[in-house]
Structures are given as C-alpha cells and as structure tokens.
Design a protein around this motif. Structure first.
Motif, PDB file in Angstrom:
ATOM      1  N   CYS A 214      14.970   7.440  -1.719  1.00  0.00           N
ATOM      2  CA  CYS A 214      13.601   6.959  -1.549  1.00  0.00           C
ATOM      3  C   CYS A 214      13.418   5.713  -2.400  1.00  0.00           C
ATOM      4  O   CYS A 214      13.575   5.762  -3.623  1.00  0.00           O
ATOM      5  N   VAL A 215      13.100   4.627  -1.761  1.00  0.00           N
ATOM      6  CA  VAL A 215      12.923   3.377  -2.501  1.00  0.00           C
ATOM      7  C   VAL A 215      11.522   2.838  -2.259  1.00  0.00           C
ATOM      8  O   VAL A 215      11.015   2.882  -1.148  1.00  0.00           O
TER       9      VAL A 215
ATOM     10  N   TYR B 252      -0.659  10.069  -4.288  1.00  0.00           N
ATOM     11  CA  TYR B 252       0.665  10.686  -4.433  1.00  0.00           C
ATOM     12  C   TYR B 252       0.900  11.775  -3.395  1.00  0.00           C
ATOM     13  O   TYR B 252       1.978  11.875  -2.837  1.00  0.00           O
TER      14      TYR B 252
ATOM     15  N   THR C 163       1.411  10.310   0.101  1.00  0.00           N
ATOM     16  CA  THR C 163       2.656   9.534   0.154  1.00  0.00           C
ATOM     17  C   THR C 163       3.854  10.481   0.192  1.00  0.00           C
ATOM     18  O   THR C 163       4.783  10.298   0.975  1.00  0.00           O
TER      19      THR C 163
ATOM     20  N   SER D  57       7.990   5.010 -10.198  1.00  0.00           N
ATOM     21  CA  SER D  57       7.793   3.713  -9.577  1.00  0.00           C
ATOM     22  C   SER D  57       7.264   2.790 -10.666  1.00  0.00           C
ATOM     23  O   SER D  57       6.581   3.235 -11.590  1.00  0.00           O
TER      24      SER D  57
ATOM     25  N   SER E 133       3.961   4.496 -11.623  1.00  0.00           N
ATOM     26  CA  SER E 133       4.709   5.168 -12.685  1.00  0.00           C
ATOM     27  C   SER E 133       4.225   6.572 -13.011  1.00  0.00           C
ATOM     28  O   SER E 133       4.148   6.959 -14.158  1.00  0.00           O
TER      29      SER E 133
ATOM     30  N   VAL F 267       5.844  11.601 -10.317  1.00  0.00           N
ATOM     31  CA  VAL F 267       5.453  12.877  -9.714  1.00  0.00           C
ATOM     32  C   VAL F 267       5.905  13.023  -8.272  1.00  0.00           C
ATOM     33  O   VAL F 267       6.000  14.130  -7.761  1.00  0.00           O
ATOM     34  N   VAL F 268       6.210  11.898  -7.612  1.00  0.00           N
ATOM     35  CA  VAL F 268       6.590  11.987  -6.201  1.00  0.00           C
ATOM     36  C   VAL F 268       7.828  12.869  -5.988  1.00  0.00           C
ATOM     37  O   VAL F 268       7.839  13.699  -5.083  1.00  0.00           O
TER      38      VAL F 268
HETATM   39  N1  LIG Z   1       6.056   4.722  -1.091  1.00  0.00           N
HETATM   40  C1  LIG Z   1       7.266   5.186  -1.460  1.00  0.00           C
HETATM   41  N2  LIG Z   1       8.343   5.000  -0.642  1.00  0.00           N
HETATM   42  C2  LIG Z   1       9.555   5.476  -0.997  1.00  0.00           C
HETATM   43  N3  LIG Z   1       9.806   6.123  -2.137  1.00  0.00           N
HETATM   44  C3  LIG Z   1       8.791   6.323  -2.996  1.00  0.00           C
HETATM   45  C4  LIG Z   1       7.462   5.883  -2.705  1.00  0.00           C
HETATM   46  N4  LIG Z   1       6.666   6.231  -3.738  1.00  0.00           N
HETATM   47  C5  LIG Z   1       7.452   6.868  -4.640  1.00  0.00           C
HETATM   48  N5  LIG Z   1       8.732   6.937  -4.199  1.00  0.00           N
HETATM   49  C6  LIG Z   1       9.897   7.547  -4.893  1.00  0.00           C
HETATM   50  O1  LIG Z   1       9.434   8.412  -5.915  1.00  0.00           O
HETATM   51  C7  LIG Z   1       9.845   7.957  -7.203  1.00  0.00           C
HETATM   52  C8  LIG Z   1       8.758   8.226  -8.242  1.00  0.00           C
HETATM   53  O2  LIG Z   1       7.557   7.564  -7.922  1.00  0.00           O
HETATM   54  P1  LIG Z   1       6.188   7.801  -8.696  1.00  0.00           P
HETATM   55  O3  LIG Z   1       5.912   9.239  -8.653  1.00  0.00           O
HETATM   56  O4  LIG Z   1       5.202   6.952  -7.961  1.00  0.00           O
HETATM   57  O5  LIG Z   1       6.422   7.300 -10.094  1.00  0.00           O
HETATM   58  C9  LIG Z   1      10.189   6.497  -7.001  1.00  0.00           C
HETATM   59  O6  LIG Z   1      11.121   6.063  -7.962  1.00  0.00           O
HETATM   60  C10 LIG Z   1      10.740   6.491  -5.581  1.00  0.00           C
HETATM   61  O7  LIG Z   1      12.087   6.915  -5.550  1.00  0.00           O
END
Ligand SMILES: Nc1ncnc2c1ncn2[C@@H]1O[C@H](COP(=O)(O)O)[C@@H](O)[C@H]1O
Ligand SMILES: Cc1cc2nc3c(=O)[nH]c(=O)nc-3n(C[C@H](O)[C@H](O)[C@H](O)COP(=O)(O)OP(=O)(O)OC[C@H]3O[C@@H](n4cnc5c(N)ncnc54)[C@H](O)[C@@H]3O)c2cc1C
Lengths: 317, 266
Positions: free
Chosen positions: B6-7, B97, B100, B126, B130, B133-134
């Motif tokens: 997931c990027v 979150y 998404t 991210s 940041s 949690v995703v």
């Molecule tokens: N919109 C997105 N598309 C793809 N991967 C995501 C997305 N949002 C978050 N991720 C993945 O979830 C990780 C943690 O994101 P976060 O929880 O927003 O800090 C990121 O490093 C990505 O690998």
C-alpha cells in the motif's frame, strides 16, 4: 453520568503517568472507568493508584490467556466493555500500540477515531497538532463511541478521589485475535532517567556530539531530564532507536527541549516542535534549529555543555 | 507468493503544506510524491521477492487517491514492483482513516479473488496524516493478523517474523500468512529507480479502479461519510525569534544557565 473508559498503560502492573493524565481528562467527559489488562495479581495496586485520580470503576482483565498476542485481543476487550457500559468515550494512550488498539476498536464498533490528541475538552472536542506542528486542528467524532488516543503531557494529572470499585471482567477472545504473537522479547536496560515521552525536560544530542553522549547525559542529569537523539545519532549507532526524536521516532512535547549538535531537519522538528520552551546549542549560527529556539548558544557543545553542567551543580549548591 | 504494497501519494513535506477552506488537506496546490516512508515497504517487498528463489512472487503496488496519485504507483513500478492498482473516484475525496482503509481492504479482496494474497505491506505511517493506524484498520477489515513496525523482516514459507523496537523492549513477532505487515525506516535504505527500471515501468500494467469496481458504495466514503469532523484548522503562529548568544570564553554556558534559571528550570 456515563462511563468513560481509560485503557491503563502500565509496565508489569506499574501504572505509567499518561494513564493519570487520561483519567484527569476523562473527568471532563464523564465518569472515569479504568480498564486494566494485565496480571490480576497486580490489580489491587493498580486500583489504589487509579482511584486517587478519579477512577470510579476499575475493570480488571486478567491477561494470562492473551499476553503476548499484541493488540487484537485488547481491542476485543474494549469492544465488549464499550457494549456492556455504553461508554461515552474511550481514551487510550497515544503510543504505537495504543493507536493500533484504537484503530481496530474503531472498525469493530463503527466509531470515529482521533489519534494524537494534545487536548480533549467537553464534547468531546479534540485538539491535534499536525504538519510537524505547523497547524492546530480541532475536531470531533460524529459516529459511534468517540475513540481518542491522547499524547503524553496533554494534561497535568490532578488528584480526585474516586470509588475505585474493582470489577473482574472476563472477555471472550476470538481465535483470530491470537494469530500474531511475540515469540521473543528482550527488555531494555532501564536508564534510571525519566521516560522520553513523559519527561518534563528532554535533552537531545545529534551528529554534532561526534558520538560522545557523556556531555549530553551529564547535562540532562543536572536537570533531571530524559535523553533523546536525532536520527543521525541513532543511525551512527550511538544510541538505540528508542531514543530517537522525530517523525519516525518519538514525538515529545516537554516543558523544555534542548537540542545539542542537531541541525533541525523537518523530520526532527516533527518530533519536538510543540515543546513549550526550546533551546539549542550548535556551532553553526545558520543551523535551521535556531529558527525555533527561545534561547540559543552558538558554540561548541563539547565546551558549553560541561561548563553549563558545572554551573548548574554549583548553583544548586 | 502474492504481495500487495500500500503506497500513499502525499504532499511533499518540505513544501508548504496547508489546508483547504473545507479543512481537507490541499493535495492539488502542493507538489506530491510517493510517501517516503512507503518506499521502505516497497523495498522490503522487493527484497522478499529477490530472496524467494525459485518461487514466483508478484508485487502489486496499491494506492487510493486522486488522479495524481498514479505517480506514487509509477515510482513503485520504477523501483521494481510488477504491477499497480490505483483506486480513484471523486467520491473518495476527504475520506477518513476508516473509509480509506475500507477502500484499501476491498481492493485487496478483489486482488485476492484472482490469486490469494499472502502479504499486505504498509509503511509505518503516512508522512501527511501520520496516524500509523491504516495497517491495523486494514487488518481488522480483512480479519487478518497484523505484524507492525518491523525493522527486520524474515520469511520462511508461510511464517513471517519481524524484529521491532518496542517501548520498553526489543521484540520478535511471528505470524502465519496471510497477514498485514508494516515496516519502519530502520529496515534499510530504499533503492533508487535505475534507468532500466524507469524504462521497464512504462510497460508494466497499471489498472485504475472505481468504487463500483471494488463494490463500495459512494455513501460509505468521502467527507460526508467521515466519522470525524474537523471543526477548525489554524496555522500555528511562527515561533518568535528567541535570543541567540555566541559563546565566548565560557560566556555561553553562563548565559544558558541564566536563561534556565529565569524560566525556573533550575
Ligand atoms: N490512501 C492510501 N493509499 C494507499 N496506502 C495507504 C493510504 N493511506 C495509508 N496507506 C498505507 O498505510 C500506512 C499508514 O498510514 P497512516 O495510518 O495514514 O499513517 C501508509 O504508510 C501506507 O502504506
Ligand atoms: C524518512 C525520514 C525520516 C526521518 N526521521 C527522522 C526522525 O525521526 N528524527 C530525526 O532526528 N531525523 C529524522 N530524519 C533525518 C533528518 O532528515 C536529518 O538527517 C537528521 O535529523 C539530522 O540529524 P542531526 O541534526 O543530528 O545531524 P546534522 O544534520 O548533520 O546536524 C549536525 C549539527 O551539529 C552541529 N555541530 C557539529 N559539531 C558540533 C559541535 N562540536 N558543537 C555544536 N554543534 C555541532 C552542526 O553545525 C550541525 O548543525 C529522517 C529522514 C528521513 C528521510
């Protein structure tokens, strides 16, 4: 008044300071109920502590069955308690683990999640600091049970007598929550200094220390401070990663942050910019860290820090 | 083995990041790129592929984001991912979150319907939201175990082990695939795309899916469906310049201690 669940952050039954902050915040939102997941044998001690900070109830979940399975079982425990109590909100310490517990809980209970709050007021309305501390955001949760992870140092713990009624709670944990497991663990040697994220004062060293952290540590000890490091210092192997302050390390928000031999890259700022008072010692008067400081010394840390340590010791007499 | 990475496409952290009047992140006015921290996940996925001798491994880069987010996929393809999937739909803008991660989960399920997925890899956070949690939410949506914040990743057959720096200890975590895995920036430098990689990426498949393609209703995502509501965003006043002294003959240390005393730190 409705119950507000507070997940107790502890090390082997010893309650950590962020829990007391959360209990203080919980009183603004309802009636605090502490949720202790750990060795039931330590429950009495935990109850003693949390009732002093207003916990009316203490749910004790013995973790013999779920220890070592990371966050998924904890999320199930909280889900069942949310259902049982119709909680008004759930407050969780904003550690890496706390955020993941909150994440799973939010999906399970179909609730909104707010992470890294630096303040929570009635509503609940949360305050967060984003984009490396450049913005302040106020938000609230509009669906389900508000689940909020709160950063350390977001409130000064205030004592208030609570009933502290202990209630054993036996959750039912699914098999799928027991699939990721800690297979080995090595405790880090305790430094005797305050915990980085909880400390009132943090003294950090960067590449400019040249690998000699003794001066930084001596200065930290004269102030009773925690020690931190930049990624450059961590990548050089001078300090373990647990000391790193910044975007990919710890985010700290102490009363005082002292950056020594640290240039002030954006990723480092992301971890310390919200500190109340900032001091830097750097030999380059153009180092970007000086844009942030309340006080700066342009000089060699190898002379400034030992001299300052000596001066502090002298004045303390 | 089937690996999905997931990027996320994020506004450049070194640019002037800000909010729109509706309190969503301005993703158009600021140059964007593949979140730096997700490069580490791509790198680890590619290393798993390289270490799996004999076994066929496919690395798919997956992103949820606006049109420009295809750039994040392209970078991953240039680094060496085999194919890309871009979920893009006007309805997604402003998602929180939970939604998404729901969209990511549905896309993972669709990919898994073709070939079962073994690993869903993520960055540690991210660089814009940041939240970190995703990955946990994705694991919850998919009912999978999560093994997060790994600095060393090892795999043997269906067993995955990671090493990580916990708060009070260093831990080894183990689980059986399929699982969700996140990696930190301690896992090792991410490679730069080579000229060959850049040329090869142009021929790699990059699919674009709408919400309908993955069976998500527009009402489940976007700012309207968000379970959190931002009430205000306020730029922090710039810190006013403090006092800066030059150290001459020990004067710096004394001035420093005077300042500490004036603020009652000693
Ligand atoms: N919109 C997105 N598309 C793809 N991967 C995501 C997305 N949002 C978050 N991720 C993945 O979830 C990780 C943690 O994101 P976060 O929880 O927003 O800090 C990121 O490093 C990505 O690998
Ligand atoms: C994805 C990513 C994540 C990152 N995450 C983090 C993070 O979490 N935390 C973090 O800190 N960084 C992080 N970084 C790295 C960051 O970009 C910087 O490289 C790093 O912060 C630099 O550390 P430093 O200030 O110690 O070193 P430098 O930038 O090399 O600065 C050293 C400073 O020391 C001064 N100095 C040298 N000698 C002396 C002396 N004798 N006395 C006084 N001053 C002296 C120099 O003038 C200079 O200003 C990250 C980078 C990336 C790409």
């Amino acid at each position: 008044m409705s119950e507000v669940l507070v997940l107790v952050d502890h090390v082997d039954g010893k309650v950590r300071k962020p829990t007391l902050e959360l209990l203080t915040i919980a009183r603004r939102l309802g009636e605090p109920s502490a949720v202790f997941i750990g060795d039931a044998g330590a429950a009495d001690g935990v109850a003693e502590t949390v009732k002093k900070y207003g916990a009316e109830k203490v749910y004790v979940v013995d973790d013999a069955e779920i220890k070592g399975y990371l966050v998924a079982p904890k999320a199930e425990v909280l889900q069942q308690l949310v259902e049982k109590t119709s909680a008004a909100a759930v407050l969780i310490p904003s550690s890496a683990e706390g955020k993941e517990v909150g994440a799973r809980l939010a999906v399970k209970t179909k609730s909104g999640l707010i992470t890294d709050a630096v303040d929570v007021q009635e509503g609940p309305v949360t305050t967060q600091s984003v984009f490396a501390g450049n913005y302040t955001v106020q938000a609230k949760i509009t669906q389900g049970t508000p689940i909020i992870t709160v950063k350390p140092n977001s409130a000064a713990p205030e004592e208030a007598a609570g009933a502290g009624t202990v209630e054993q709670f036996a959750p039912s944990i699914s098999d799928s929550a027991k699939k990721a497991k800690i297979v080995a663990s090595q405790a880090r040697k305790a430094s005797g200094r305050p915990e980085l994220t909880e400390a009132a004062i943090v003294v950090s060293g960067g590449r400019g220390t040249g690998g000699n952290f003794e001066e930084v540590e001596g200065f930290a000890d004269s102030l009773g401070a925690a020690v931190g490091a930049s990624r450059a210092a961590v990548d050089s192997g001078w300090k373990p990663h647990a000391f790193q302050v910044g975007q990919t390390g710890k985010v700290v928000s102490p009363q005082l942050y002292v950056a020594n031999g640290i240039s002030g890259a954006i990723q480092h700022r992301a971890g310390m910019q919200t500190s109340k008072t900032i001091i830097a010692v750097n030999k380059d008067d153009e180092a970007p860290i000086f844009e942030l400081v309340d006080f700066g010394v342009v000089g060699d840390l190898h002379t400034v820090l030992p001299a300052a340590t000596e001066e502090i010791t002298k004045r303390k007499g | 083995m089937n690996i999905i990475v997931c990027v996320k496409y994020v506004p450049d952290a070194t640019a002037d990041r800000h909010f729109e009047s509706d309190h969503t992140v301005d993703r158009a006015g600021v140059p964007g790129l593949l979140s730096e921290l997700d490069e580490y996940a791509v790198e680890q996925a590619l290393q798993l592929k390289e270490k799996a001798d004999g076994e066929e491994v496919t690395v798919t880069a997956l992103t949820v984001g606006p049109d420009e987010a295809a750039d994040a996929i392209k970078k991953a393809l240039q680094m060496g991912a085999d194919k890309g999937v871009h979920v893009v739909d006007d309805a997604i803008a402003g998602s929180d979150y939970v939604s998404t991660s729901l969209v990511l989960a549905k896309a993972v399920e669709k990919l898994g319907a073709e070939t079962p997925v073994d690993l869903v890899m993520c960055g540690m956070a991210s660089t814009d939201a940041s939240g970190s949690v995703v990955p946990a939410m994705l694991a919850e949506h998919l009912d999978l175990p999560q093994v997060t914040l790994g600095s060393v990743i090892e795999r043997q057959g269906d067993q995955v082990r990671i090493k990580r720096d916990g708060d009070t200890s260093t831990e080894v975590i183990g689980a059986t695939t399929p699982l969700v895995l996140s990696v930190t920036d301690q896992s090792g430098e991410a490679r730069y795309p080579s000229f060959k990689g850049i040329m090869a990426a142009k021929k790699k498949p990059l699919e674009s899916w709408s919400l309908a393609d993955i069976g998500v209703d527009a009402s489940e995502v976007g700012i309207e469906a968000s379970w959190t509501l931002v009430e205000s965003t306020e730029e922090r006043p710039p810190r006013t310049a403090g006092e800066i002294v030059a150290d001459e003959d020990g004067s710096g240390a004394k001035a420093l201690v005077d300042f500490l005393a004036s603020k009652k730190f000693i």
